[in-house]
Design an enzyme around this catalytic site. Sequence first.
Site, PDB file in Angstrom:
ATOM      1  CD  GLU A   1      -5.827   0.379   2.385  1.00 34.50           C
ATOM      2  OE1 GLU A   1      -5.818   0.419   1.220  1.00 34.50           O
ATOM      3  OE2 GLU A   1      -5.808  -0.645   3.091  1.00 34.50           O
TER       4      GLU A   1
ATOM      5  CB  SER B   1      -9.248  -2.049   3.493  1.00 34.48           C
ATOM      6  OG  SER B   1      -9.913  -3.297   3.181  1.00 34.48           O
TER       7      SER B   1
ATOM      8  NE  ARG C   1      -3.569  -2.428   0.138  1.00 32.95           N
ATOM      9  CZ  ARG C   1      -3.411  -3.583  -0.263  1.00 32.95           C
ATOM     10  NH1 ARG C   1      -2.144  -3.799  -0.853  1.00 32.95           N
ATOM     11  NH2 ARG C   1      -4.324  -4.727  -0.268  1.00 32.95           N
TER      12      ARG C   1
END
Length: 338
Positions: free
Chosen positions: A334, A239, A163
């Site tokens: 995230e 998420s 990520r």
Amino acid sequence: MKEYKNYSLLIHNTFGMDVKAERYVEYDSEKDLRMLIPTLKGKVLHIGGGSNLLFTGNFDGTVLHSAISGIEIVEEVEGENELLVRVGAGVVWDDFVAWAVEHDYGGVENLSIIPGEVGASAVQNIGAYGVEAKDVIVMVETIDLSNGTTRIFANDECNYAYRQSIFKKELKGKYAITYVTYRLQKTPVLKLEYGNLLAVLGDALNDGELPTIKQVRQAIIDIRNAKLPDPKVQGNAGSFFMNPVVSREKFLSIQKDYPQMPFYEVEGGVKIPAGWMIDQCGWKGKALGRAAVHDKQALVLVNLGGATSDEIITLCNTVCKDVKEKFGVDIRPEVNFI
């Protein structure tokens, strides 16, 4: 090119934060973007679909959005299994995945219905079911927002990690992505080992036949739709937390107390699902004010209606604290706070 002042960003962020941008500009070509650059004064934020953002207030500056479109095969060698496809940064990510699957081109089917746009895939290094964008990205075309020059980044120049990319760290806010070129397979090489994908595809596998690429995409769509809330119905950013990667020593220590803990061997250690740890802390389905942990997927924080960014951040911090106290593991958002 479209330009607005004092523009509501409500439809441009999936958390449903009703904030405004001092200036909002949507461009649909590299030429238009270059014309814009001399007018960019003060703070500048480039957004995609707004699916990985949490606005904490009005944005006092210019918000840019790309509407650069197009999906084009740029290289196909007869007798070889790979082809290169160049895609405009403003293309909706899942539209590209649907296009690839419709043409029986493999490589991105495991990334089905991830929200956002193509440009953001190269920034966030999106991933799901054992596949990450970095696995298929060949190069990223950009324009320097300081002077309008073109720069092309090869995959190994993007510093991809879980990520993460150079566009999220060292070069954050300095370049606008215009096109991304991906390497796809003419004969798909399926990746079915991750999560419960094999279980969902069990019937096809039990017959001794590999599933088709369309079946893989549909299975992933079904799995994600079953556990992830629709942001049009309930505000969320998918998420919210990254899955932590811990040392093997730390993993074995936790596994002694939780032998049924799911995990994945990865480069540099062992990945433990953050959603599982949050669930073990009793947070699944629980709320603080108007922000809550989703009742079907603890990795997701949701806006129950009218939640402020402060409420969501408070919930985030509280969940992180409880996971740290129970497992001794740091989990991090995230989602980008703006």
